[in-house]
Design a protein around this motif. Structure first.
Motif, PDB file in Angstrom:
ATOM      1  N   THR A 185       0.819  -1.225   0.000  1.00  0.00           N
ATOM      2  CA  THR A 185       0.000   0.000   0.000  1.00  0.00           C
ATOM      3  C   THR A 185       0.849   1.269   0.000  1.00  0.00           C
ATOM      4  O   THR A 185       0.337   2.356  -0.202  1.00  0.00           O
ATOM      5  CB  THR A 185      -0.926   0.036   1.241  1.00  0.00           C
ATOM      6  N   LYS A 186       2.162   1.135   0.253  1.00  0.00           N
ATOM      7  CA  LYS A 186       3.023   2.325   0.285  1.00  0.00           C
ATOM      8  C   LYS A 186       4.030   2.267  -0.849  1.00  0.00           C
ATOM      9  O   LYS A 186       4.615   1.206  -1.082  1.00  0.00           O
ATOM     10  CB  LYS A 186       3.781   2.394   1.623  1.00  0.00           C
ATOM     11  N   ARG A 187       4.252   3.385  -1.496  1.00  0.00           N
ATOM     12  CA  ARG A 187       5.248   3.417  -2.560  1.00  0.00           C
ATOM     13  C   ARG A 187       6.548   3.982  -1.990  1.00  0.00           C
ATOM     14  O   ARG A 187       6.595   5.128  -1.519  1.00  0.00           O
ATOM     15  CB  ARG A 187       4.774   4.287  -3.717  1.00  0.00           C
ATOM     16  N   ALA A 188       7.587   3.163  -1.983  1.00  0.00           N
ATOM     17  CA  ALA A 188       8.883   3.609  -1.463  1.00  0.00           C
ATOM     18  C   ALA A 188       9.494   4.598  -2.452  1.00  0.00           C
ATOM     19  O   ALA A 188       9.510   4.344  -3.646  1.00  0.00           O
ATOM     20  CB  ALA A 188       9.804   2.410  -1.289  1.00  0.00           C
ATOM     21  N   TYR A 189       9.953   5.732  -1.943  1.00  0.00           N
ATOM     22  CA  TYR A 189      10.583   6.701  -2.849  1.00  0.00           C
ATOM     23  C   TYR A 189      11.702   7.433  -2.132  1.00  0.00           C
ATOM     24  O   TYR A 189      11.794   7.423  -0.910  1.00  0.00           O
ATOM     25  CB  TYR A 189       9.540   7.685  -3.414  1.00  0.00           C
ATOM     26  N   VAL A 190      12.553   8.057  -2.937  1.00  0.00           N
ATOM     27  CA  VAL A 190      13.669   8.803  -2.380  1.00  0.00           C
ATOM     28  C   VAL A 190      13.310  10.286  -2.511  1.00  0.00           C
ATOM     29  O   VAL A 190      13.104  10.784  -3.626  1.00  0.00           O
ATOM     30  CB  VAL A 190      14.972   8.487  -3.151  1.00  0.00           C
ATOM     31  N   GLY A 191      13.224  10.960  -1.396  1.00  0.00           N
ATOM     32  CA  GLY A 191      12.819  12.371  -1.404  1.00  0.00           C
ATOM     33  C   GLY A 191      13.870  13.270  -2.036  1.00  0.00           C
ATOM     34  O   GLY A 191      15.031  12.873  -2.210  1.00  0.00           O
ATOM     35  N   LYS A 192      13.427  14.485  -2.362  1.00  0.00           N
ATOM     36  CA  LYS A 192      14.325  15.449  -3.047  1.00  0.00           C
ATOM     37  C   LYS A 192      15.593  15.721  -2.250  1.00  0.00           C
ATOM     38  O   LYS A 192      16.679  15.758  -2.801  1.00  0.00           O
ATOM     39  CB  LYS A 192      13.586  16.766  -3.285  1.00  0.00           C
ATOM     40  N   ALA A 193      15.450  15.894  -0.923  1.00  0.00           N
ATOM     41  CA  ALA A 193      16.603  16.228  -0.093  1.00  0.00           C
ATOM     42  C   ALA A 193      17.648  15.120  -0.190  1.00  0.00           C
ATOM     43  O   ALA A 193      18.846  15.383  -0.364  1.00  0.00           O
ATOM     44  CB  ALA A 193      16.154  16.423   1.350  1.00  0.00           C
ATOM     45  N   LYS A 194      17.182  13.880  -0.100  1.00  0.00           N
ATOM     46  CA  LYS A 194      18.108  12.740  -0.161  1.00  0.00           C
ATOM     47  C   LYS A 194      18.762  12.677  -1.540  1.00  0.00           C
ATOM     48  O   LYS A 194      19.946  12.353  -1.672  1.00  0.00           O
ATOM     49  CB  LYS A 194      17.376  11.434   0.137  1.00  0.00           C
ATOM     50  N   LYS A 195      17.968  12.979  -2.587  1.00  0.00           N
ATOM     51  CA  LYS A 195      18.534  12.960  -3.942  1.00  0.00           C
ATOM     52  C   LYS A 195      19.646  13.997  -4.070  1.00  0.00           C
ATOM     53  O   LYS A 195      20.730  13.708  -4.563  1.00  0.00           O
ATOM     54  CB  LYS A 195      17.440  13.261  -4.966  1.00  0.00           C
ATOM     55  N   PHE A 196      19.357  15.224  -3.561  1.00  0.00           N
ATOM     56  CA  PHE A 196      20.368  16.277  -3.690  1.00  0.00           C
ATOM     57  C   PHE A 196      21.612  15.967  -2.868  1.00  0.00           C
ATOM     58  O   PHE A 196      22.728  16.212  -3.304  1.00  0.00           O
ATOM     59  CB  PHE A 196      19.778  17.637  -3.330  1.00  0.00           C
ATOM     60  N   LEU A 197      21.381  15.382  -1.681  1.00  0.00           N
ATOM     61  CA  LEU A 197      22.523  15.008  -0.847  1.00  0.00           C
ATOM     62  C   LEU A 197      23.408  13.959  -1.531  1.00  0.00           C
ATOM     63  O   LEU A 197      24.614  13.885  -1.310  1.00  0.00           O
ATOM     64  CB  LEU A 197      22.018  14.435   0.474  1.00  0.00           C
ATOM     65  N   SER A 198      22.769  13.140  -2.367  1.00  0.00           N
ATOM     66  CA  SER A 198      23.528  12.077  -3.034  1.00  0.00           C
ATOM     67  C   SER A 198      24.471  12.638  -4.106  1.00  0.00           C
ATOM     68  O   SER A 198      25.421  11.964  -4.500  1.00  0.00           O
ATOM     69  CB  SER A 198      22.580  11.088  -3.715  1.00  0.00           C
ATOM     70  N   LEU A 199      24.161  13.857  -4.567  1.00  0.00           N
ATOM     71  CA  LEU A 199      24.979  14.391  -5.664  1.00  0.00           C
ATOM     72  C   LEU A 199      26.446  14.647  -5.283  1.00  0.00           C
ATOM     73  O   LEU A 199      27.341  14.193  -5.987  1.00  0.00           O
ATOM     74  CB  LEU A 199      24.325  15.650  -6.258  1.00  0.00           C
ATOM     75  N   PRO A 200      26.696  15.374  -4.145  1.00  0.00           N
ATOM     76  CA  PRO A 200      28.113  15.550  -3.787  1.00  0.00           C
ATOM     77  C   PRO A 200      28.801  14.228  -3.458  1.00  0.00           C
ATOM     78  O   PRO A 200      29.977  14.039  -3.777  1.00  0.00           O
ATOM     79  CB  PRO A 200      28.073  16.479  -2.568  1.00  0.00           C
TER      80      PRO A 200
END
Ligand SMILES: CC(C)=CCC/C(C)=C/CC/C(C)=C/CC/C(C)=C/COP(=O)(O)OP(=O)(O)O
Length: 382
Positions: A353-368
């Motif tokens: 019933t829940k869709r696992a996703y990666v939030g924007k903050a986590k995505k941006f943190l992954s960039l550096p």
């Protein structure tokens, strides 16, 4: 994220020197992974020599495991790089390599721009335009009208564009790309085979069958991408090992996708999970359709997540071997997509019933973090 990851696959953005790195390197012995047969992975004690039903795509011999069948494609791709290297060398020696004066660059540039627009519009995480269009055939609004015949026509169009007869603008861009880089038609054909499989199959007996499906629909993308992204000139790894890592990333992404979408797929009557492993965990199709998170389900999911992470680890080994320009976006996509697995855990394995996703903050943190990892190139120690 699509901007970053688009860069992974859009040939226009790739330094044209990226062909050079695919040239001679010392061959490192071919290492083949047998991840799911590893004793460290308890959920996967599979009889993977039991054979796969006779899919027509990659191979016909049902005695071999899917991994062996797929590895043949990997070897073929690597051989193509060597072959192209020799032909280019010969042509150069004969003075036969010259710029094609008949190419209409304005039109071609427009075609690439249109492909960029499609990616910007549709790709949440990644995609090559041709793959997106192929996927749309069976997953898009007209999916219910798609027949094996329509897929045959799509395959004929593919052959045409590989032979320099593109049907439309998008095909023209791909036609140019595949004539510029050592890209083989096999992974493209296999992706269409994956779509055929999706039309006739909604259960997977064991991981061997699921692996083949994951290769068809996602591993192929890895094999299509590496010839365009290019391997670093400093790399001492064998071409095969880099292709193998690319294949592993495709498989890891697809397994993650499957684990994220269990509920969504079940609502369409589909279960992309190994039936024998479900049975061993004491679970049935009905349990999936009921969608209740139980301890049995949690423990089953732990095993599936562990396996997906093993494929990500396998993929990691190849990223440093890529051209410097490709390493950052590949790391970014790997680290971000892998976090979907963490999100499933955070949701206490409720992927019904829940869709696992990666939030924007986590995505941006992954960039550096990805950027820092991308600074590491091929090891200089052989
Ligand atoms: C590791 C090395 C050496 C090279 C990298 C080679 C590459 C680029 C591999 C990646 C292959 C890939 C992108 C496979 C696609 C798999 C997949 C599950 C795509 C799902 O795409 P979407 O449907 O857009 O995803 P979302 O539904 O999450 O948005």
């Amino acid at each position: 994220m699509s901007g970053v990851v688009l860069w992974v696959v859009c040939p226009k953005e790739i330094n044209t020197n990226s062909l050079v790195p695919l040239l001679p390197r010392n061959g490192v012995p071919i290492r083949r992974s047998k991840m799911w047969s590893s004793s460290s992975f308890s959920a996967s004690k599979l009889s993977f020599s039991s054979g796969v039903s006779a899919y027509s795509g990659t191979v016909a011999n049902p005695q071999r495991s899917s991994e062996e069948k797929v590895y043949e494609v990997v070897l073929k791709q690597a051989a193509l790089v060597r072959e192209q290297r020799i032909t280019r060398k010969e042509k150069k020696a004969l003075g036969l390599i010259e710029t094609d004066k008949t190419t209409n660059w304005d039109l071609l540039n427009e075609a690439y721009d249109r492909c960029g627009e499609v990616c910007a519009e549709y790709a949440k995480t990644f995609y090559l335009v041709w793959c997106r269009r192929t996927d749309e055939l069976v997953d898009g609004p007209n999916a219910s009208h798609i027949t094996p015949k329509a897929l045959d026509r799509w395959e004929n169009r593919l052959t045409d564009l590989f032979e320099g007869r593109p049907f439309d603008m998008y095909d023209a861009a791909l036609s140019h790309t595949v004539s510029t880089y050592p890209v083989d038609i096999q992974p493209f054909k296999d992706m269409i085979e994956g779509m055929r499989l999706d039309l006739r199959k909604s259960r997977y007996k064991n991981f061997d069958e699921l692996y083949l499906y994951c290769y068809y629909v996602a591993g192929t993308v890895g094999l299509m991408s590496v010839p365009v992204m290019g391997i670093s000139p400093e790399s001492k790894a064998s071409t095969e090992s880099v292709y193998n890592a690319a294949l592993a990333l495709g498989i890891a992404n697809q397994l993650t996708n499957i684990l994220r979408d269990v509920g969504e797929d079940a609502r369409r009557g589909r279960i992309y999970l190994p039936q024998d492993e479900l049975a061993r965990a004491g679970l049935s199709d009905e349990d999936i359709f009921r969608g209740k998170v139980t301890d049995k389900w949690r423990s089953f999911m732990k095993g599936q997540i562990k396996r997906a992470r093993m494929f990500f680890e396998e993929a990691e080994k190849g990223v440093a071997e890529l051209n410097a320009a490709s390493r950052w976006p590949v790391w970014a996509s790997l680290l971000i997509y892998r976090q979907i697995l963490d999100a499933i855990e955070v949701n206490d394995y409720d992927n019904f019933t829940k869709r696992a996703y990666v939030g924007k903050a986590k995505k941006f943190l992954s960039l550096p973090v990805s950027y820092a990892r991308a600074l590491i190139g091929p090891s200089t120690v052989s």
